[in-house]
Enzyme design. Structure first.
Site, mmCIF file in Angstrom:
data_model
loop_
_atom_site.group_PDB
_atom_site.id
_atom_site.type_symbol
_atom_site.label_atom_id
_atom_site.label_comp_id
_atom_site.label_asym_id
_atom_site.label_seq_id
_atom_site.Cartn_x
_atom_site.Cartn_y
_atom_site.Cartn_z
ATOM 1 N N HIS A 97 -2.014 5.660 6.231
ATOM 2 C CA HIS A 97 -1.781 4.696 5.152
ATOM 3 C C HIS A 97 -3.033 3.874 4.868
ATOM 4 O O HIS A 97 -3.421 3.702 3.706
ATOM 5 C CB HIS A 97 -0.628 3.764 5.515
ATOM 6 C CG HIS A 97 -0.448 2.633 4.548
ATOM 7 N ND1 HIS A 97 0.334 2.732 3.413
ATOM 8 C CD2 HIS A 97 -0.959 1.371 4.537
ATOM 9 C CE1 HIS A 97 0.287 1.595 2.747
ATOM 10 N NE2 HIS A 97 -0.484 0.745 3.413
ATOM 11 N N GLU A 98 -3.668 3.372 5.912
ATOM 12 C CA GLU A 98 -4.882 2.567 5.716
ATOM 13 C C GLU A 98 -6.007 3.404 5.121
ATOM 14 O O GLU A 98 -6.785 2.913 4.299
ATOM 15 C CB GLU A 98 -5.312 1.931 7.037
ATOM 16 C CG GLU A 98 -4.296 0.959 7.628
ATOM 17 C CD GLU A 98 -3.846 -0.117 6.643
ATOM 18 O OE1 GLU A 98 -4.640 -0.483 5.756
ATOM 19 O OE2 GLU A 98 -2.711 -0.600 6.764
ATOM 20 N N HIS A 101 -5.851 3.653 1.408
ATOM 21 C CA HIS A 101 -6.551 2.598 0.661
ATOM 22 C C HIS A 101 -8.030 2.949 0.485
ATOM 23 O O HIS A 101 -8.627 2.669 -0.559
ATOM 24 C CB HIS A 101 -6.421 1.264 1.392
ATOM 25 C CG HIS A 101 -5.045 0.677 1.339
ATOM 26 N ND1 HIS A 101 -4.361 0.511 0.151
ATOM 27 C CD2 HIS A 101 -4.224 0.207 2.318
ATOM 28 C CE1 HIS A 101 -3.174 -0.030 0.408
ATOM 29 N NE2 HIS A 101 -3.070 -0.223 1.703
ATOM 30 N N HIS A 105 -10.064 3.384 -2.993
ATOM 31 C CA HIS A 105 -11.340 2.725 -3.278
ATOM 32 C C HIS A 105 -12.388 3.744 -3.734
ATOM 33 O O HIS A 105 -13.118 3.513 -4.712
ATOM 34 C CB HIS A 105 -11.824 1.994 -2.023
ATOM 35 C CG HIS A 105 -13.022 1.129 -2.261
ATOM 36 N ND1 HIS A 105 -13.867 0.742 -1.245
ATOM 37 C CD2 HIS A 105 -13.534 0.580 -3.385
ATOM 38 C CE1 HIS A 105 -14.839 -0.013 -1.745
ATOM 39 N NE2 HIS A 105 -14.656 -0.125 -3.037
#
Length: 228
Positions: A97-98, A101, A105
Site C-alpha cells: 500500500h505504501e 503511494h 507519485h
C-alpha cells in the site's frame, strides 16, 4: 463550542476509536498468517518499486506501530518494525500500500498531486482554525466575519480529507492488484490483505465524514445568525 457540535465531535471520536481498534485487531490477526512466498515487508516493498521502474525511493524502518507512510519530499517508504521485518499477510498488504503511494507519485497521479499542494495550506490552517471558530461563535453578534473566516479555513481541511480518500483507495487497489498478479499473496491470503486495507481506508472515511458534518454545523450557525 455549541452542544450540537460537541455532541457530533464526541460521537465521531467514539466511532474513530472503534475503527482504529478494529484496524489494529485486523493487523494483529493477519500478522499471524505467514506468507507462503516468505518475503518480508521490506523485500516486498523493494520488489514492487523495482517492478514499477522506481529506483530513487528508499525503503527504511521507522519506530512505532502502524506508523507506515510514504514521504514524497524525501522519497522514502517508511515501514514500522512489524511491517518492515514481518513475513506475513499484514506486512505484505501495508508495505505494498505504501509503495502504491510511491507509484502514484512517480506517475503524477492527479489526486495525489492535488493533495500535496494542499498540505502547506492545511498545515497552516489546522493550527489556528479551532481558535478562530471558537472566537467566531462567541463574537458572532458583533463580528460575524470572524466565524466566516473560520468556516473557510475549516472547509480547506474538509477538502483535504475528501481528496485523501481517492488517494488511499487507489493506493490500496494498486497494492492488491500487484500482490495478486505477482503471486506474492495466494488465493487464500489475498482476501486477508484486502480486508486489512479496507479497515485502514475506513479511518480516512470516518475522518472525512466527521469533517463534513462539522463544517455543515458551523455553516448553519452562521446562516442562523444572518436570519436573525
Amino acid at each position: 463550542m455549541t452542544p450540537s457540535i460537541l455532541f457530533v465531535s464526541l460521537l465521531f471520536v467514539g466511532i474513530s476509536m472503534l475503527v482504529s481498534f478494529a484496524l489494529k485487531s485486523k493487523i494483529r490477526k493477519y500478522s499471524q498468517t505467514g506468507l507462503r512466498s516468505g518475503l518480508s515487508g521490506k523485500e516486498i516493498a523493494e520488489r514492487m518499486l523495482r517492478e514499477n521502474g522506481i529506483y530513487d525511493v528508499k525503503v527504511v524502518p521507522s519506530e512505532g506501530f502502524l506508523t507506515d507512510h510514504y514521504n514524497p519530499l524525501t522519497k522514502t517508504v517508511s515501514l514500522s518494525p512489524d511491517i518492515y521485518e514481518g513475513r506475513n499477510v499484514a506486512a505484505a498488504a501495508v508495505a505494498a500500500h505504501e509503495c502504491g503511494h510511491a507509484v502514484q507519485h512517480a506517475t503524477s497521479y492527479p489526486w495525489l498531486t492535488m493533495r500535496s499542494k494542499l498540505v502547506p495550506v492545511v498545515q497552516f490552517s489546522s493550527g489556528i482554525v479551532q481558535w478562530i471558530l471558537l472566537a467566531g461563535i462567541f463574537l458572532i453578534q458583533i463580528f460575524p466575519a470572524l466565524l466566516l473566516a473560520g468556516i473557510v479555513l475549516f472547509a480547506l481541511t474538509t477538502i483535504f480529507s475528501l481528496v485523501t480518500l481517492p488517494v488511499e483507495f487507489d493506493a490500496s487497489n494498486r497494492a492488491l492488484a500487484w500482490l495478486e498478479r505477482t503471486n506474492i499473496t495466494t488465493a487464500q491470503e489475498q482476501p486477508m490483505a484486502k480486508d486489512a486495507l479496507k479497515w485502514a481506508a475506513m479511518t480516512y472515511v470516518v475522518a472525512a465524514v466527521a469533517s463534513i458534518v462539522t463544517l455543515i454545523q458551523y455553516i448553519l450557525i452562521y446562516q442562523g445568525r444572518n436570519r436573525e
